[in-house]
Design a protein around this motif. Structure first.
Motif, PDB file in Angstrom:
ATOM      1  N   ALA A  14       0.948  -6.760   3.836  1.00 48.40           N
ATOM      2  CA  ALA A  14       0.802  -6.613   2.500  1.00 48.40           C
ATOM      3  C   ALA A  14      -0.513  -7.774   2.405  1.00 48.40           C
ATOM      4  N   ASP A  15      -0.121  -9.179   2.431  1.00 43.55           N
ATOM      5  CA  ASP A  15      -1.243 -10.526   2.330  1.00 43.55           C
ATOM      6  C   ASP A  15      -1.906 -10.199   3.203  1.00 43.55           C
ATOM      7  N   LYS A  18      -4.258  -8.222   1.910  1.00 44.10           N
ATOM      8  CA  LYS A  18      -5.210  -8.538   0.210  1.00 44.10           C
ATOM      9  C   LYS A  18      -6.149  -9.797   0.828  1.00 44.10           C
ATOM     10  N   HIS A  19      -5.627 -10.761   1.516  1.00 44.51           N
ATOM     11  CA  HIS A  19      -6.767 -12.165   1.799  1.00 44.51           C
ATOM     12  C   HIS A  19      -7.714 -11.011   3.250  1.00 44.51           C
ATOM     13  N   SER A 132      -3.335 -16.769  -2.467  1.00 37.12           N
ATOM     14  CA  SER A 132      -5.099 -16.623  -2.073  1.00 37.12           C
ATOM     15  C   SER A 132      -5.142 -17.770  -3.330  1.00 37.12           C
ATOM     16  N   LEU A 197      -9.050 -11.504  -9.652  1.00 35.15           N
ATOM     17  CA  LEU A 197      -8.114 -10.387  -8.634  1.00 35.15           C
ATOM     18  C   LEU A 197      -6.956 -10.436  -9.027  1.00 35.15           C
ATOM     19  N   ASP A 199      -3.094  -9.848  -9.191  1.00 34.87           N
ATOM     20  CA  ASP A 199      -1.956  -8.941  -8.155  1.00 34.87           C
ATOM     21  C   ASP A 199      -0.689  -9.310  -8.560  1.00 34.87           C
ATOM     22  N   TRP A 230      -4.230  -5.496  -6.545  1.00 30.29           N
ATOM     23  CA  TRP A 230      -4.004  -4.952  -5.474  1.00 30.29           C
ATOM     24  C   TRP A 230      -2.995  -4.350  -5.758  1.00 30.29           C
ATOM     25  N   TYR A 231      -1.871  -3.967  -4.510  1.00 31.10           N
ATOM     26  CA  TYR A 231      -1.266  -2.935  -5.500  1.00 31.10           C
ATOM     27  C   TYR A 231      -0.280  -2.376  -4.798  1.00 31.10           C
ATOM     28  N   THR A 261      -5.896   1.209   1.602  1.00 34.81           N
ATOM     29  CA  THR A 261      -4.249   1.702   1.835  1.00 34.81           C
ATOM     30  C   THR A 261      -4.365   0.955   3.790  1.00 34.81           C
ATOM     31  N   SER A 286       0.867  -1.162   1.109  1.00 30.16           N
ATOM     32  CA  SER A 286       0.201  -1.494  -0.104  1.00 30.16           C
ATOM     33  C   SER A 286      -1.834  -0.931   0.123  1.00 30.16           C
ATOM     34  N   MET A 288      -5.779  -1.518  -2.220  1.00 28.40           N
ATOM     35  CA  MET A 288      -6.231  -2.847  -2.975  1.00 28.40           C
ATOM     36  C   MET A 288      -7.338  -1.552  -3.604  1.00 28.40           C
TER      37      MET A 288
END
Length: 326
Positions: A14-15, A18-19, A132, A197, A199, A230-231, A261, A286, A288
């Motif tokens: 997930a990171d 996200k990143h 982040s 952001l 999250d 993010w979820y 996703t 996850s 975004m």
């Protein structure tokens, strides 16, 4: 309320998603000379050791950043997305001898993400994983601003200590406050340019509603800001309703949106045949969701998501989706 610690999950798949999205979004926004304000509503500790007690206990980075770094083999045909995208090419006849597989280049967004991780680990690997706040600060220019919110008392203290080492002066503000309760005070910023952001941990199911409420209020205050959410994608109605409701919000506001996703494994709960113990899969996927995303983001993710699904996939359920509107 304060049982969640991101240190247990740092560097997981997930990171990575996200990143990757965060860096691609931020770097486009930094192409303009005008100052940019970045607001992180749930900043965490900011910097993590993947060889430390927390990350070592969960081992989630092994299936995230560490697996991505270790992947040398070229990705196979893209896993079929669940939304509009080019179909995967048909498999070659098994009767024909396969040609040696050439190593495919990494998608630009993934390559850039790994470059940033390398900047924090000049000797290679990912012993240190930047959250982040540190990724953003690493990319910002001197005249940009970063507002960090973290309500967890322990993570808040750690974040303040980590940020203090940067000697960034007034560029970074660390606030031990509820980001959903007070982050809108920075909107709109003087430069009229901002990336927000969101999250949260979603430890409490009320977080889903608070994301929606905060996004609605932020859009009223600053309609042209870029908002990234993010979820987790888990078997909970609120998790599946969130992107749908964000899409409705953006559409009614006349704003463009993008939804990406990444699924790495099945979400089914199984029982071990030998012990009879229930086995839970952990976080399987996850997403975004961005409102007012850069126009460059979709093509970057269209190239990156198939590779992430291939390289981070843990079973045949690995896939991705990418859609946009507005």
């Amino acid at each position: 309320m304060f049982s969640y610690r991101h240190a247990f999950h740092a560097g997981n798949h997930a990171d990575v998603l996200k990143h990757t999205v965060l860096i691609a979004t931020l770097e486009h926004m930094l192409e303009k000379d005008a100052a940019l304000t970045v607001v992180d509503t749930h900043a965490g500790a900011g910097l993590y050791r993947l060889d430390g007690d927390y990350a070592g206990t969960s081992g989630e980075a092994a299936e995230g950043i560490l697996r991505l770094l270790a992947s040398k083999k070229a990705p196979a045909a893209p896993t079929a997305p669940t939304t509009s995208a080019a179909p995967a090419p048909a498999a070659k006849s098994a009767s024909k001898k396969a040609a040696p597989e050439a190593e495919a280049p990494l998608a630009d967004a993934i390559a850039r993400y790994l470059e940033v991780i390398h900047d924090f680990n000049p000797n290679g690997g990912a012993r240190v994983y930047p959250g982040s706040p540190f990724i953003v600060q690493h990319l910002l220019r001197d005249h940009d601003k970063l507002k960090l919110f973290e309500l967890h008392p322990t993570d808040g203290r750690t974040l303040s200590a980590n940020i203090a080492q940067l000697e960034a002066g007034r560029q970074i503000s660390v606030l031990n406050e509820d980001g959903f309760g007070s982050a809108t005070k920075f909107l709109p910023p003087p430069s009229r340019r901002a990336l927000v952001l969101m999250d949260p941990s979603y430890e409490m199911k009320t977080d889903y509603g608070r994301v929606l409420d905060f996004a609605a209020e932020a859009l009223k205050r600053f309609a042209t800001g870029t908002y990234a959410v993010w979820y987790p994608i888990i078997p909970r109605p609120e998790a599946h309703d969130l992107p749908r409701r964000l899409k409705t919000m953006a559409t009614k506001s006349g704003k463009s949106w993008l939804h990406a996703t990444l699924t790495v494994k099945s979400s089914k709960i199984t029982k071990d045949a030998a012990s009879g113990e229930t086995q839970r899969p952990g976080l399987p996927a996850s997403g975004m969701f961005l409102i007012n995303p850069p126009y460059t983001l979709k093509p970057l993710l269209a190239a990156a998501l198939p590779q992430l699904a291939e390289r981070l996939g843990q079973d045949r359920n690995a896939t991705f989706s990418l859609e946009s509107g507005g």
